[in-house]
Write a protein that holds these residues in place. Structure first.
Motif, short mmCIF file in Angstrom:
data_model
loop_
_atom_site.label_atom_id
_atom_site.label_comp_id
_atom_site.label_asym_id
_atom_site.label_seq_id
_atom_site.Cartn_x
_atom_site.Cartn_y
_atom_site.Cartn_z
N PHE A 1 0.83 -1.21 0.00
CA PHE A 1 0.00 0.00 0.00
C PHE A 1 0.86 1.26 0.00
CE2 PHE A 1 -3.64 -2.63 1.13
CZ PHE A 1 -4.68 -1.97 0.48
N LEU A 2 1.94 1.24 0.76
CA LEU A 2 2.84 2.39 0.80
C LEU A 2 3.47 2.63 -0.57
CD1 LEU A 2 4.17 4.52 2.65
CD2 LEU A 2 6.01 2.88 3.00
N THR A 3 3.88 1.57 -1.23
CA THR A 3 4.49 1.69 -2.54
C THR A 3 3.49 2.20 -3.58
OG1 THR A 3 5.98 -0.13 -2.01
CG2 THR A 3 5.76 0.44 -4.33
N VAL A 4 2.29 1.63 -3.57
CA VAL A 4 1.25 2.08 -4.51
C VAL A 4 0.90 3.54 -4.24
CG1 VAL A 4 -1.17 1.77 -5.17
CG2 VAL A 4 0.32 -0.21 -4.94
N GLY A 5 0.80 3.92 -2.97
CA GLY A 5 0.50 5.31 -2.64
C GLY A 5 1.58 6.25 -3.11
N ALA A 6 2.83 5.84 -2.95
CA ALA A 6 3.94 6.69 -3.39
C ALA A 6 3.94 6.83 -4.91
CB ALA A 6 5.26 6.11 -2.92
N LEU A 7 3.69 5.74 -5.61
CA LEU A 7 3.64 5.81 -7.07
C LEU A 7 2.48 6.67 -7.55
CD1 LEU A 7 4.52 2.13 -8.02
CD2 LEU A 7 5.94 4.16 -8.34
N ARG A 8 1.32 6.55 -6.89
CA ARG A 8 0.18 7.39 -7.26
C ARG A 8 0.47 8.86 -6.99
NH1 ARG A 8 -5.34 4.29 -5.40
NH2 ARG A 8 -5.54 3.11 -7.33
N TYR A 9 1.11 9.13 -5.87
CA TYR A 9 1.38 10.52 -5.51
C TYR A 9 2.38 11.15 -6.48
CZ TYR A 9 1.88 14.56 -2.48
OH TYR A 9 1.87 15.82 -1.98
N MET A 10 3.39 10.34 -6.87
CA MET A 10 4.38 10.87 -7.81
C MET A 10 3.81 11.07 -9.21
SD MET A 10 8.00 9.07 -6.76
CE MET A 10 7.52 7.50 -7.39
N SER A 11 2.86 10.21 -9.59
CA SER A 11 2.30 10.32 -10.93
C SER A 11 1.02 11.14 -10.99
CB SER A 11 2.05 8.92 -11.50
OG SER A 11 1.03 8.28 -10.76
N ALA A 12 0.64 11.74 -9.88
CA ALA A 12 -0.61 12.50 -9.84
C ALA A 12 -0.55 13.71 -10.77
CB ALA A 12 -0.93 12.95 -8.41
N GLY A 13 0.58 14.34 -10.86
CA GLY A 13 0.72 15.48 -11.78
C GLY A 13 -0.23 16.61 -11.47
N GLY A 14 -0.53 16.83 -10.21
CA GLY A 14 -1.41 17.93 -9.83
C GLY A 14 -2.89 17.56 -9.81
N ASP A 15 -3.24 16.32 -10.14
CA ASP A 15 -4.63 15.87 -10.13
C ASP A 15 -5.05 15.62 -8.68
OD1 ASP A 15 -7.13 14.88 -10.69
OD2 ASP A 15 -6.41 12.95 -11.47
N PRO A 16 -6.01 16.41 -8.16
CA PRO A 16 -6.41 16.26 -6.76
C PRO A 16 -7.00 14.89 -6.43
CG PRO A 16 -7.38 18.26 -7.70
CD PRO A 16 -6.71 17.51 -8.81
N ALA A 17 -7.70 14.28 -7.38
CA ALA A 17 -8.30 12.96 -7.11
C ALA A 17 -7.21 11.90 -6.92
CB ALA A 17 -9.22 12.57 -8.27
N GLN A 18 -6.19 11.95 -7.75
CA GLN A 18 -5.08 10.99 -7.61
C GLN A 18 -4.32 11.23 -6.30
OE1 GLN A 18 -3.96 8.37 -9.26
NE2 GLN A 18 -5.53 8.43 -10.85
N ALA A 19 -4.15 12.48 -5.93
CA ALA A 19 -3.46 12.80 -4.68
C ALA A 19 -4.26 12.29 -3.49
CB ALA A 19 -3.23 14.30 -4.57
N GLU A 20 -5.59 12.40 -3.54
CA GLU A 20 -6.43 11.90 -2.45
C GLU A 20 -6.37 10.37 -2.36
OE1 GLU A 20 -8.08 13.32 0.11
OE2 GLU A 20 -7.05 15.13 -0.58
N GLN A 21 -6.34 9.70 -3.52
CA GLN A 21 -6.20 8.24 -3.52
C GLN A 21 -4.86 7.84 -2.92
OE1 GLN A 21 -6.88 6.91 -7.52
NE2 GLN A 21 -9.08 6.65 -7.20
N ALA A 22 -3.83 8.60 -3.24
CA ALA A 22 -2.51 8.31 -2.68
C ALA A 22 -2.52 8.49 -1.16
CB ALA A 22 -1.46 9.22 -3.32
N LYS A 23 -3.17 9.53 -0.69
CA LYS A 23 -3.27 9.74 0.75
C LYS A 23 -4.04 8.61 1.42
CE LYS A 23 -2.95 14.77 0.53
NZ LYS A 23 -3.64 16.03 0.75
N GLY A 24 -5.07 8.11 0.76
CA GLY A 24 -5.81 6.95 1.27
C GLY A 24 -4.91 5.72 1.37
N ASN A 25 -4.05 5.53 0.37
CA ASN A 25 -3.10 4.42 0.42
C ASN A 25 -2.12 4.60 1.57
OD1 ASN A 25 -3.34 4.36 -3.06
ND2 ASN A 25 -3.76 2.57 -1.80
#
Length: 99
Positions: A48-72
């Motif tokens: 989960f930590l790895t998936v969250g980090a990858l989502r956060y790095m690839s979010a590119g400013g997208d708030p929905a992706q950043a929120e999913q990363a925070k959930g991870n």
């Protein structure tokens, strides 16, 4: 030929002497489960930590992706807390079962 027969009979005699394993007690089973449970939970939390980090790095400013990363990240934190607390949880379970 004669030497191999002696070695084979020695091997058979040594194999016949091995005692059967005694059944494990509840505390022994719970101790064995503790290590497995901690490892599995820590592995899933790391995933989960790895998936969250990858989502956060690839979010590119997208708030929905950043929120999913925070959930991870939150899920990973909960997982690590469970991994640390699993010995205590299993001790309570052992007390309930009367071990």
């Amino acid at each position: 030929m004669h030497t191999s027969l002696i070695l084979l009979s020695d091997f058979a005699a040594a194999a016949a002497v091995q005692p059967l394993a005694a059944p494990k007690t509840i505390p022994q089973v719970i101790d064995g489960l503790t290590g497995w449970i901690m490892g599995i939970i820590a592995l899933v939390a790391t995933l989960f930590l790895t998936v969250g980090a990858l989502r956060y790095m690839s979010a590119g400013g997208d708030p929905a992706q950043a929120e999913q990363a925070k959930g991870n990240f939150k899920s990973a934190l909960i997982g690590y807390a469970l991994a640390v607390l699993s010995p205590a949880i299993l001790q309570v379970l052992q007390g309930i079962l009367g071990g």
